[in-house]
Write a protein that holds these residues in place. Structure first.
Motif, PDB file in Angstrom:
ATOM      1  N   ALA A   8       0.824  -1.205   0.000  1.00 14.67           N
ATOM      2  CA  ALA A   8       0.000   0.000   0.000  1.00 14.67           C
ATOM      3  C   ALA A   8       0.859   1.257   0.000  1.00 14.67           C
ATOM      4  O   ALA A   8       0.614   2.186  -0.778  1.00 14.67           O
ATOM      5  N   PHE A  16      -1.904   0.960   4.553  1.00 13.13           N
ATOM      6  CA  PHE A  16      -3.006   0.035   4.297  1.00 13.13           C
ATOM      7  C   PHE A  16      -4.269   0.451   5.032  1.00 13.13           C
ATOM      8  O   PHE A  16      -5.369   0.391   4.483  1.00 13.13           O
ATOM      9  N   GLU A  21     -12.194   0.204   1.426  1.00 19.18           N
ATOM     10  CA  GLU A  21     -12.332  -1.260   1.468  1.00 19.18           C
ATOM     11  C   GLU A  21     -12.020  -1.908   0.122  1.00 19.18           C
ATOM     12  O   GLU A  21     -11.376  -2.950   0.068  1.00 19.18           O
ATOM     13  N   ARG A  24      -8.291  -1.909  -0.395  1.00 17.72           N
ATOM     14  CA  ARG A  24      -7.688  -2.909   0.502  1.00 17.72           C
ATOM     15  C   ARG A  24      -7.825  -4.307  -0.080  1.00 17.72           C
ATOM     16  O   ARG A  24      -6.891  -5.104  -0.031  1.00 17.72           O
ATOM     17  N   ARG A  28      -4.858  -6.831  -1.059  1.00 19.51           N
ATOM     18  CA  ARG A  28      -4.775  -8.223  -0.594  1.00 19.51           C
ATOM     19  C   ARG A  28      -4.576  -9.180  -1.760  1.00 19.51           C
ATOM     20  O   ARG A  28      -3.788 -10.122  -1.684  1.00 19.51           O
TER      21      ARG A  28
END
Length: 185
Positions: A8, A16, A21, A24, A28
């Protein structure tokens, strides 16, 4: 979690925890090396109710040349039947200006319009889902490309270091050869 923070911060310029969302989730996927792509049409169509499927079918048929052809044929048949009855019996079941036909057409429009609007709303929701998915795929692709650039830069740096080391060894060998030659009478 450290790898996620590194990705990130390095690729997105934010820690991060500061990401939304969706970003994120993409970070991931990048960290875990898993695909983001999925069939969003299948996902959107999976939870359709019977009414939603019917609205899509009505909108699909109502926006087709088949409907236009059948609609035109029905209108012509209605007018021709009334003209034939007028010529043979002297009276019709729907005298000119065809008020009963206008009533049926108005009822058809009153029912068809909201059904088509429901279908359009569903289609715009599908389009929004497509756009969000495209954004996620594009973001992941961009992050992966940035990671590949970093790897190529690291490889190039390593190659330069190795090349410099080889040149140092060559210079040392050449210096040794020159000294040996200078010692020979």
């Amino acid at each position: 979690m450290n790898q996620l923070d590194d990705i990130a911060t390095k690729l997105l310029g934010s820690p991060f925890g500061a990401l939304d969302e969706r970003t994120r989730r993409i970070a991931r996927h990048v960290a875990e090396r898993t695909p983001v792509s999925r069939n969003v049409v299948q996902d959107a169509d999976a939870g359709q109710s019977r009414g939603q499927r019917a609205a899509d079918a009505v909108a699909s048929f109502g926006g087709s040349w088949t409907f236009v052809g059948l609609f035109g044929a029905t209108m012509l048949l209605w007018v021709a039947l009334n003209a034939l009855l007028l010529a043979t019996r002297g009276t019709t079941f729907d005298p000119y200006p065809f008020i009963l036909l206008n009533l049926f057409l108005s009822m058809l429009a009153a029912v068809q319009a909201p059904i088509i609007l429901m279908s359009q709303n569903r289609q715009s929701e599908k389009d929004r889902i497509h756009a969000e998915h495209d954004y996620e795929v594009n973001l992941k692709a961009e992050l992966e490309i940035m990671l590949l650039h970093d790897k190529i830069d690291q490889l190039r740096e390593r190659q330069w270091e190795e090349l410099l080391e080889i040149q140092k060894q060559q210079l040392a060998l050449l210096t040794g050869l020159i000294e040996k030659r200078a010692q020979v009478p």
